[in-house]
Design an enzyme around this catalytic site. Sequence first.
Site, PDB file in Angstrom:
ATOM      1  N   ALA A   5      11.892 -16.920  29.221  1.00  0.00           N
ATOM      2  CA  ALA A   5      12.879 -17.999  29.030  1.00  0.00           C
ATOM      3  C   ALA A   5      14.046 -17.898  30.006  1.00  0.00           C
ATOM      4  O   ALA A   5      15.037 -18.610  29.870  1.00  0.00           O
ATOM      5  CB  ALA A   5      13.386 -17.989  27.597  1.00  0.00           C
ATOM      6  N   SER A   6      13.934 -17.016  30.983  1.00  0.00           N
ATOM      7  CA  SER A   6      15.049 -16.864  31.924  1.00  0.00           C
ATOM      8  C   SER A   6      15.091 -17.990  32.956  1.00  0.00           C
ATOM      9  O   SER A   6      16.107 -18.182  33.623  1.00  0.00           O
ATOM     10  CB  SER A   6      14.955 -15.505  32.642  1.00  0.00           C
ATOM     11  OG  SER A   6      13.672 -15.321  33.203  1.00  0.00           O
ATOM     12  N   ARG A   7      13.980 -18.708  33.082  1.00  0.00           N
ATOM     13  CA  ARG A   7      13.910 -19.737  34.126  1.00  0.00           C
ATOM     14  C   ARG A   7      12.975 -20.859  33.681  1.00  0.00           C
ATOM     15  O   ARG A   7      12.219 -20.704  32.724  1.00  0.00           O
ATOM     16  CB  ARG A   7      13.324 -19.143  35.427  1.00  0.00           C
ATOM     17  CG  ARG A   7      14.117 -18.031  35.998  1.00  0.00           C
ATOM     18  CD  ARG A   7      13.556 -17.555  37.327  1.00  0.00           C
ATOM     19  NE  ARG A   7      12.480 -16.601  37.191  1.00  0.00           N
ATOM     20  CZ  ARG A   7      11.262 -16.752  37.724  1.00  0.00           C
ATOM     21  NH1 ARG A   7      10.970 -17.841  38.403  1.00  0.00           N
ATOM     22  NH2 ARG A   7      10.338 -15.830  37.573  1.00  0.00           N
TER      23      ARG A   7
ATOM     24  N   ALA B  66      -8.568 -19.384  35.007  1.00  0.00           N
ATOM     25  CA  ALA B  66      -9.295 -18.656  33.959  1.00  0.00           C
ATOM     26  C   ALA B  66      -8.335 -18.194  32.868  1.00  0.00           C
ATOM     27  O   ALA B  66      -8.625 -18.311  31.667  1.00  0.00           O
ATOM     28  CB  ALA B  66     -10.018 -17.464  34.566  1.00  0.00           C
TER      29      ALA B  66
ATOM     30  N   ASP C 169       8.373  -6.837  29.424  1.00  0.00           N
ATOM     31  CA  ASP C 169       7.214  -7.316  30.174  1.00  0.00           C
ATOM     32  C   ASP C 169       6.152  -7.615  29.124  1.00  0.00           C
ATOM     33  O   ASP C 169       5.676  -6.700  28.441  1.00  0.00           O
ATOM     34  CB  ASP C 169       6.750  -6.205  31.137  1.00  0.00           C
ATOM     35  CG  ASP C 169       5.490  -6.601  31.904  1.00  0.00           C
ATOM     36  OD1 ASP C 169       4.777  -7.524  31.470  1.00  0.00           O
ATOM     37  OD2 ASP C 169       5.213  -5.958  32.935  1.00  0.00           O
ATOM     38  N   VAL C 170       5.778  -8.878  28.992  1.00  0.00           N
ATOM     39  CA  VAL C 170       4.888  -9.260  27.878  1.00  0.00           C
ATOM     40  C   VAL C 170       3.495  -8.640  27.994  1.00  0.00           C
ATOM     41  O   VAL C 170       2.742  -8.615  27.022  1.00  0.00           O
ATOM     42  CB  VAL C 170       4.759 -10.802  27.727  1.00  0.00           C
ATOM     43  CG1 VAL C 170       6.083 -11.414  27.337  1.00  0.00           C
ATOM     44  CG2 VAL C 170       4.185 -11.434  28.993  1.00  0.00           C
TER      45      VAL C 170
ATOM     46  N   SER D 142      -2.086 -24.781  30.914  1.00  0.00           N
ATOM     47  CA  SER D 142      -1.886 -25.581  32.125  1.00  0.00           C
ATOM     48  C   SER D 142      -3.015 -26.603  32.206  1.00  0.00           C
ATOM     49  O   SER D 142      -4.124 -26.342  31.716  1.00  0.00           O
ATOM     50  CB  SER D 142      -1.942 -24.685  33.363  1.00  0.00           C
ATOM     51  OG  SER D 142      -2.078 -25.469  34.536  1.00  0.00           O
TER      52      SER D 142
ATOM     53  N   TYR E  60      -5.881 -17.760  37.930  1.00  0.00           N
ATOM     54  CA  TYR E  60      -4.879 -18.489  37.135  1.00  0.00           C
ATOM     55  C   TYR E  60      -5.578 -19.457  36.178  1.00  0.00           C
ATOM     56  O   TYR E  60      -5.271 -19.500  34.980  1.00  0.00           O
ATOM     57  CB  TYR E  60      -3.933 -19.240  38.081  1.00  0.00           C
ATOM     58  CG  TYR E  60      -2.862 -20.028  37.372  1.00  0.00           C
ATOM     59  CD1 TYR E  60      -1.676 -19.427  36.972  1.00  0.00           C
ATOM     60  CD2 TYR E  60      -3.028 -21.391  37.089  1.00  0.00           C
ATOM     61  CE1 TYR E  60      -0.687 -20.154  36.315  1.00  0.00           C
ATOM     62  CE2 TYR E  60      -2.047 -22.127  36.438  1.00  0.00           C
ATOM     63  CZ  TYR E  60      -0.874 -21.501  36.055  1.00  0.00           C
ATOM     64  OH  TYR E  60       0.093 -22.217  35.399  1.00  0.00           O
TER      65      TYR E  60
ATOM     66  N   LYS F  83      -5.568 -19.547  31.972  1.00  0.00           N
ATOM     67  CA  LYS F  83      -5.055 -20.680  31.198  1.00  0.00           C
ATOM     68  C   LYS F  83      -6.138 -21.307  30.325  1.00  0.00           C
ATOM     69  O   LYS F  83      -5.850 -21.827  29.244  1.00  0.00           O
ATOM     70  CB  LYS F  83      -4.432 -21.715  32.137  1.00  0.00           C
ATOM     71  CG  LYS F  83      -3.169 -21.205  32.847  1.00  0.00           C
ATOM     72  CD  LYS F  83      -2.106 -20.800  31.836  1.00  0.00           C
ATOM     73  CE  LYS F  83      -0.798 -20.392  32.458  1.00  0.00           C
ATOM     74  NZ  LYS F  83       0.221 -20.007  31.465  1.00  0.00           N
TER      75      LYS F  83
END
Length: 251
Positions: A15-17, A160, A65-66, A145, A158, A162
């Site tokens: 949520a930082s950006r 894959a 870091d998630v 996405s 990417y 999503k």
Amino acid sequence: MTDGLDGKTALVTGASRGIGRAIAIALATDGAEVAVNYNKSPERAYEVVDAIAKGGGSAFAVKADVGQEDEVLSMFEAIGDRLGGLDILINNAGIEMIGPLLESTNQDYDRLMDANLRGVFLCGREAIRRMVKQGRGGRVINISSDLGYLGREDFSLYCASKGAVLALTRSWAKEFAPDILVNAIAPGPIETDMLTPAHMPPEWIEKEKQIPLARLGQPEEVASVALFLAGPGATFVTGQTFGPNGGSVMP
Ligand code: NAP
């Protein structure tokens, strides 16, 4: 301030950006107390917390870091201490990676999947564990996405990650019905750091605009969908994927 989420608590990862920032602000403006997760951008996360406070809302920043289980568990401990429980999880943190398959390394795969898929798994599992224990329901919203459906050359890892997020969403929706509602948002091209020349070739950015609405979307145009899914108007919605995508996909 509106009050549809008054008394609710929320975690927005990444949520930082960008999109996460807009979602955190939207939820807080609607009355939720929000944990603003960040990884590498503490200053930007504190700016989001300040912006929320200036608007009369309540938020705090929490680092993790998630993709790292120990950091995720510490983050949930901090959220428990601070908020006392969790009603809404927005699994938004993610990275992109451009690269032809034949040049992709195992390290690329791990880096991408850790952030985009393992992060959704770890945060989803921990949030749902807590929601089940609380016994007051909950909402999980996973950010996928349009490329999770469409696929793209030089973007397969990417895409894959999503696509897998959509499968997790549908499965969790069935597993935790009727108490916990789980939905996905699959945005089209959105004007964030991800879609700047520093991260993506300019000709690709131009190509992104070749959709019916002929422009990039704004983070707030994704946040409004997240706000609906988190709120009182979405009580009969689960396992669905919403597409603020300018018409890039019309299922
Ligand atoms: P962005 O502006 O690049 O922001 C990404 C956010 O994710 C940052 O807050 C970043 O935090 C965080 N993040 C990345 N890796 C993390 C990790 N391992 N742990 C915790 N936080 C992490 O990207 P965005 O465009 O807003 O994208 C947000 C989500 O929407 C992503 O999942 C992305 O795939 C998806 N999406 C974006 C678009 C688009 O066109 N922009 C389209 C479809 C889907 P730090 O800076 O603090 O590290």
